[in-house]
Scaffold this motif. Sequence first.
Motif, PDB file in Angstrom:
ATOM      1  N   GLN A  78     -28.665  71.827   7.799  1.00  0.00           N
ATOM      2  CA  GLN A  78     -29.123  71.919   6.423  1.00  0.00           C
ATOM      3  C   GLN A  78     -30.364  72.803   6.296  1.00  0.00           C
ATOM      4  O   GLN A  78     -30.455  73.634   5.399  1.00  0.00           O
ATOM      5  CB  GLN A  78     -29.422  70.514   5.886  1.00  0.00           C
ATOM      6  CG  GLN A  78     -28.234  69.564   5.914  1.00  0.00           C
ATOM      7  CD  GLN A  78     -27.117  70.023   5.002  1.00  0.00           C
ATOM      8  OE1 GLN A  78     -27.271  70.071   3.780  1.00  0.00           O
ATOM      9  NE2 GLN A  78     -25.993  70.362   5.583  1.00  0.00           N
ATOM     10  N   LYS A 121     -22.054  64.949  -1.030  1.00  0.00           N
ATOM     11  CA  LYS A 121     -22.072  63.610  -0.459  1.00  0.00           C
ATOM     12  C   LYS A 121     -23.469  63.293   0.070  1.00  0.00           C
ATOM     13  O   LYS A 121     -24.299  64.190   0.282  1.00  0.00           O
ATOM     14  CB  LYS A 121     -21.046  63.491   0.653  1.00  0.00           C
ATOM     15  CG  LYS A 121     -21.418  64.155   1.975  1.00  0.00           C
ATOM     16  CD  LYS A 121     -20.381  63.842   3.041  1.00  0.00           C
ATOM     17  CE  LYS A 121     -20.815  64.366   4.401  1.00  0.00           C
ATOM     18  NZ  LYS A 121     -19.836  64.042   5.467  1.00  0.00           N
ATOM     19  N   ARG A 122     -23.694  62.018   0.284  1.00  0.00           N
ATOM     20  CA  ARG A 122     -24.967  61.565   0.812  1.00  0.00           C
ATOM     21  C   ARG A 122     -25.274  62.251   2.153  1.00  0.00           C
ATOM     22  O   ARG A 122     -24.403  62.370   3.010  1.00  0.00           O
ATOM     23  CB  ARG A 122     -24.893  60.059   1.007  1.00  0.00           C
ATOM     24  CG  ARG A 122     -26.170  59.415   1.456  1.00  0.00           C
ATOM     25  CD  ARG A 122     -25.928  57.943   1.658  1.00  0.00           C
ATOM     26  NE  ARG A 122     -27.127  57.264   2.116  1.00  0.00           N
ATOM     27  CZ  ARG A 122     -27.124  56.100   2.737  1.00  0.00           C
ATOM     28  NH1 ARG A 122     -25.965  55.502   3.000  1.00  0.00           N
ATOM     29  NH2 ARG A 122     -28.247  55.527   3.116  1.00  0.00           N
ATOM     30  N   GLY A 123     -26.503  62.737   2.284  1.00  0.00           N
ATOM     31  CA  GLY A 123     -26.894  63.396   3.520  1.00  0.00           C
ATOM     32  C   GLY A 123     -26.697  64.895   3.507  1.00  0.00           C
ATOM     33  O   GLY A 123     -27.069  65.569   4.472  1.00  0.00           O
ATOM     34  N   LYS A 124     -26.117  65.423   2.446  1.00  0.00           N
ATOM     35  CA  LYS A 124     -25.944  66.862   2.305  1.00  0.00           C
ATOM     36  C   LYS A 124     -26.766  67.355   1.120  1.00  0.00           C
ATOM     37  O   LYS A 124     -26.983  66.626   0.142  1.00  0.00           O
ATOM     38  CB  LYS A 124     -24.470  67.217   2.101  1.00  0.00           C
ATOM     39  CG  LYS A 124     -23.556  66.823   3.255  1.00  0.00           C
ATOM     40  CD  LYS A 124     -23.806  67.675   4.484  1.00  0.00           C
ATOM     41  CE  LYS A 124     -22.797  67.347   5.581  1.00  0.00           C
ATOM     42  NZ  LYS A 124     -22.927  68.230   6.747  1.00  0.00           N
TER      43      LYS A 124
END
Length: 385
Positions: free
Chosen positions: A45, A313-316
Amino acid sequence: MEFDIVGPDAISEGSATDAYFDRTETTLRHAGRNPRVVAEITADQFPDGDYELLAGVKDVAALLEGRDVDVDVIPPGRLFDGGPVMRIEGDYLEFARFETSILGFLSHASGVATAALDVRRAAPESLVLSFGARHVHPSIAAMIERSALVAGLDGFSHVAGGEVIGREAGGTMPHALLICFGRGNQEEAWQAFDEAVGPDVPRVALCDTYSDETDEALQAAEALGDRLDSVRLDTTGSRRGDFRHIIREVRWTLDAHDHEDVGIFVSGGLGPADLRELGDVADGFGVGGYVSNADPVDFALDIVELEGEPAAKRGKLTGVKEVYRTADGGHHVGLRGQEGPAEGEPLLRPLLRDGVLVDEIDLGIDAAADRAAADAGRCDYGAET
């Protein structure tokens, strides 16, 4: 019996996919849903200073050409460090079932290319060849050799792989050739090779089969004379000892007998550390498993925008992004539409528009290798090691 190979038709038709994409497509069609999305392919990321080299783009372009999608990509042969390397925009069902193959194309080729760049940077002035095709399934040999060339290696060994990528393979003799002539008949083997192969094939004598490398190197030089281009030392690790000392001794002996023009080429389980250690005493290297057995880059494909709205989504990291090369050789990730870094070079460029290949990025090997060399210098790739 046929080989266990997934063929090109399966890849092009989309059956070379994970089963859950089949289920997803069935479910969305049943529900009458096919949203417009933007998906990004990323490994990390945020930048962390650990650059990798992008490869495999040509195959993704071939797979998505003709699909109603827009694709932007970092050109092959450029270094990346966080954020997207590719962006796909279109109705989700236009490309959903191709995710598995897209990631496979990029992940494996980029891992191999990054490893090849490691050895290229370890011996920037030396001849370095890719010898690792024997360590992988033959169906991907062309990918291995192309990725090695993208990183700037000087050649490769796999004949069929070369035919696929439009380049000629190189190589001379294995230990098996010497053994077939029998112990003590090395000179006969070298002379037979010299008589049999074409004039365009360099005369490289393998000189560690039965006796001391120094003795065999001198025998080869005396047997072939001015026709001998170089000797190759492929001494197995169990007999190698101080390899640097062996190479220096061979060089000394050849020079002492007026064979200064005979080069020394070494191979056998080499990696970047070996090339750095031996670069001043050897003229060239064959690198095998370090390149061909490289770990794939852990790319993922994630939807980041749904019907024009940020979605992830969660974490992205949500939202469409841009990536930049900064003036100091750094890597920067930012949201599309926001101002980038001062004098930052946007890296993502158009690849496909409405499924049509945009004539903006040269996907050829030479162009990618030029980018790799330029980026490696700009980003000091491998400088710490």
